[in-house]
Design a protein around this motif. Structure first.
Motif, PDB file in Angstrom:
ATOM      1  N   ALA A  27      48.491  64.189  25.595  1.00  0.00           N
ATOM      2  CA  ALA A  27      49.606  64.550  26.471  1.00  0.00           C
ATOM      3  C   ALA A  27      50.735  63.536  26.376  1.00  0.00           C
ATOM      4  CB  ALA A  27      49.125  64.675  27.912  1.00  0.00           C
ATOM      5  N   ILE A  28      50.410  62.242  26.434  1.00  0.00           N
ATOM      6  CA  ILE A  28      51.434  61.206  26.341  1.00  0.00           C
ATOM      7  C   ILE A  28      52.139  61.262  24.991  1.00  0.00           C
ATOM      8  CG2 ILE A  28      51.811  58.721  26.191  1.00  0.00           C
ATOM      9  CD1 ILE A  28      49.707  58.337  28.325  1.00  0.00           C
ATOM     10  N   THR A  29      51.347  61.380  23.930  1.00  0.00           N
ATOM     11  CA  THR A  29      51.935  61.439  22.583  1.00  0.00           C
ATOM     12  C   THR A  29      52.869  62.635  22.439  1.00  0.00           C
ATOM     13  OG1 THR A  29      49.949  60.404  21.656  1.00  0.00           O
ATOM     14  CG2 THR A  29      51.413  61.533  20.121  1.00  0.00           C
ATOM     15  N   ALA A  30      52.440  63.773  22.946  1.00  0.00           N
ATOM     16  CA  ALA A  30      53.231  65.000  22.802  1.00  0.00           C
ATOM     17  C   ALA A  30      54.569  64.891  23.541  1.00  0.00           C
ATOM     18  CB  ALA A  30      52.440  66.193  23.320  1.00  0.00           C
ATOM     19  N   VAL A  31      54.545  64.425  24.781  1.00  0.00           N
ATOM     20  CA  VAL A  31      55.800  64.376  25.546  1.00  0.00           C
ATOM     21  C   VAL A  31      56.755  63.327  24.971  1.00  0.00           C
ATOM     22  CG1 VAL A  31      54.754  65.251  27.659  1.00  0.00           C
ATOM     23  CG2 VAL A  31      54.893  62.787  27.300  1.00  0.00           C
TER      24      VAL A  31
END
Length: 267
Positions: free
Chosen positions: A108-112
């Motif tokens: 999630a962090i990487t994607a955003v």
């Protein structure tokens, strides 16, 4: 200011649900300050290296992460890990209180962050860089009045969520949204180029066309912040029974790339 950023702030004389509700309504003003600092960094980077659009975007996003103390990213990771576990409500709440980050949180962090940088880079290339990060940062903090509206209860009796949950009347959230929308539209209108860099003055029709695209894109971005808020709180209420501090952070971090993406595709 003290809750939503690492910037120094004077402690209030009291902290209760009334104060918490007012703080959530004022959250977009903190977004203006953080977005203004980040936008300034983007503008300076563009001035020093006009050919380094990606660098300007990375610096702008990094400044936001630092100024927020990565607090919202932590909330996003915890919320993602909880939902990704597909467990019962009690287990998900326990997962969100743990200090470690699981695979869903990392993704999630990487994607955003990737979306933040990619979308902001596109905005910088379109000549709408510092304006985009200012609008998106402010709109992302607009999620807080909506995630804390009176129809959404706290998921647990303690923590930040319990202090601010169900403290903002829907009408107040609507008024705050209209104020942010009006300010964003004004900024977009003032940013309409009359003479492009190195080019001849635009005709009235050309200016009107660009102006219309900027205004439509800006309005879409701000309204999408509202949509993300409603979807996030709906999912939190279904899975957790209400909102928590992590849900508030997740809403902010999900809204930021959404608004930047909307601006990147329409400007």
């Amino acid at each position: 200011m003290g809750t939503l950023s690492v910037l120094p702030a004077v402690m209030p004389s009291r902290v209760d649900r009334m104060v918490g509700g007012r703080a959530m309504v004022l959250a977009p003003f903190v977004g203006v300050l953080l977005g203004g600092i980040s936008g300034g960094v983007v503008a300076v980077a563009q001035f020093l290296r006009p050919d380094a659009d990606l660098l300007a975007a990375v610096l702008g996003v990094l400044v936001l992460v630092v100024l927020s103390g990565a607090l919202h990213l932590d909330g996003l990771a915890d919320f993602a890990d909880a939902l990704g576990s597909r467990r019962d409500r009690a287990t998900m709440l326990r997962i969100m209180k743990q200090s470690d980050i699981g695979p869903f949180g990392v993704v999630a962090i990487t994607a955003v962050l990737l979306l933040d940088v990619a979308a902001l880079t596109a905005c910088v290339q379109a000549g709408f860089g510092w304006q985009a990060v200012l609008i998106a940062t402010t709109a992302s903090r607009l999620t807080l009045p909506w995630t804390c509206r009176t129809t959404i209860p706290p998921a647990r009796p303690d923590g930040l969520g319990a202090t601010v949950a169900a403290t903002v009347r829907p009408l107040t959230a609507v008024v705050t949204t209209l104020a942010v929308l009006a300010a964003a539209l004004m900024l977009a209108w003032l940013s309409t180029p009359i003479i492009p860099p190195g080019g001849a003055p635009l005709t009235f029709d050309q200016v009107s066309s660009i102006d219309g695209e900027l205004l439509a894109g800006t309005a879409t971005a701000v309204l999408l912040a509202l949509v993300v808020s409603l979807l996030t709180t709906r999912r939190a209420r279904t899975a957790l029974g209400g909102t928590t501090g992590d849900v508030l952070g997740a809403a902010i971090e999900l809204t930021l790339p959404t608004t930047l993406l909307a601006l990147a595709l329409t400007t």
